[in-house]
Design an enzyme around this catalytic site. Structure first.
Site, PDB file in Angstrom:
ATOM      1  N   PRO A   2       0.814  -1.208   0.000  1.00 63.60           N
ATOM      2  CG  PRO A   2      -0.830  -1.577   1.596  1.00 63.60           C
ATOM      3  CD  PRO A   2       0.477  -2.106   1.103  1.00 63.60           C
ATOM      4  CD  GLU A   3       2.172   3.671  -4.493  1.00 64.65           C
ATOM      5  OE1 GLU A   3       2.524   4.860  -4.510  1.00 64.65           O
ATOM      6  OE2 GLU A   3       2.290   2.923  -5.480  1.00 64.65           O
ATOM      7  CE  LYS A  52       5.329   3.096   0.229  1.00 63.50           C
ATOM      8  NZ  LYS A  52       5.997   2.116  -0.652  1.00 63.50           N
ATOM      9  NE  ARG A 258       8.288  -2.672  -5.886  1.00 61.92           N
ATOM     10  CZ  ARG A 258       7.532  -1.880  -5.106  1.00 61.92           C
ATOM     11  NH1 ARG A 258       8.093  -1.269  -4.085  1.00 61.92           N
ATOM     12  NH2 ARG A 258       6.268  -1.693  -5.359  1.00 61.92           N
TER      13      ARG A 258
END
Length: 269
Positions: A2-3, A52, A258
């Site tokens: 989640p951002e 976060k 990523r």
């Protein structure tokens, strides 16, 4: 993972449901049993996010520090809380409301000092009113690292994840491989402002939408995006598909473990 907008949205939900109320806390899974026992019967005074990380404060100044990681999630409900199903790390209940936390990377009880120390290690968060973009700019403007890598470094800029990274660079026409020190001050100011606007929309809508009105499915006649993440985006997870703006092929490559997405035509060096 989640951002940052997700954590700010969760903080608002916890405030709305439990703020100022005496809550009962339990750890059905058992891994947070000691912490839950200390919180049980106390007043939840507020919740806030930094990047976060989520911090939930109680009347004795104790903070529950939560980092959702890849698999963590809060689930909210109304009415009588049902029997817990699965690995519920923390359950909060008050008359008519409950919240279950499952699968976080971190769920720990901290003092106010310890919570401040965690936040102090993070960069400025575009969603926080006390954020100072000069702190991030001071590091980015001296760095030889790519701007794509710098935007994902939580010690430089807190809350930005892979989706916002890819989308804001596209929207600003910045090649992701440019060195941070090659950004102009005007480009940085535009990046910071755009991130804040996009992430505030994320808090409001509960999803990430980054496409400008003139490029939406309604405006262009294209099919809407179908993806588990929801929302309309320009390049994220659209590798080998045509760019919504120039029609060129969206590219992908690995960067710091990523996947990076960009349009070489719209984001020239």
């Amino acid at each position: 993972m989640p951002e940052g907008h997700t954590l700010h949205r969760l903080a608002g939900q916890l405030d709305d449901r439990f703020g100022g109320r005496v809550v009962h806390a339990a750890s059905p899974q058992g891994r947070f049993a000691d912490g839950a026992a200390l919180l049980d019967g106390r007043t939840l005074t507020g919740a806030q996010a930094h990047g976060k990380h989520l911090f939930v404060t109680f009347d004795d100044e104790a903070r529950v520090h939560v980092h959702l990681g890849l698999y963590g999630a809060f689930r909210f409900g109304t009415g009588e809380a049902p029997a817990p199903v699965g690995q519920v790390r923390l359950r909060l209940t008050a008359p008519g409301d409950y919240a279950d936390l499952r699968g976080p990377t971190r769920c720990e009880l901290l003092t106010a000092y310890e919570a401040h120390a965690v936040a102090a290690r993070l960069g400025p968060d575009p969603l926080r009113p006390d954020a100072d973009p000069e702190r991030a700019w001071a590091r980015i403007s001296r760095s030889r690292s790519s701007v794509a890598a710098l935007l994902m470094d939580q010690q430089i800029l807190a809350g930005v994840g892979n989706v916002y990274r890819a989308e804001v660079l596209f929207r600003q026409g910045i090649d992701p491989y440019r060195a941070g020190r090659d950004l102009t001050r005007g480009e940085w100011d535009a990046l910071w402002a755009d991130l804040g606007a996009l992430m505030r929309e994320g808090v409001r809508l509960g999803r990430i939408d980054t496409v400008r009105p003139e490029h939406t499915p309604e405006a262009t006649g294209r099919a809407p995006r179908v993806d588990d993440h929801g929302g309309e985006v320009y390049v994220y997870r659209r590798a080998a598909r045509p760019c919504h703006v120039c029609g060129g092929e969206v590219r992908t490559a690995g960067l710091a473990a990523r996947n990076l997405f960009w349009c070489p035509r719209c984001q020239q060096r």
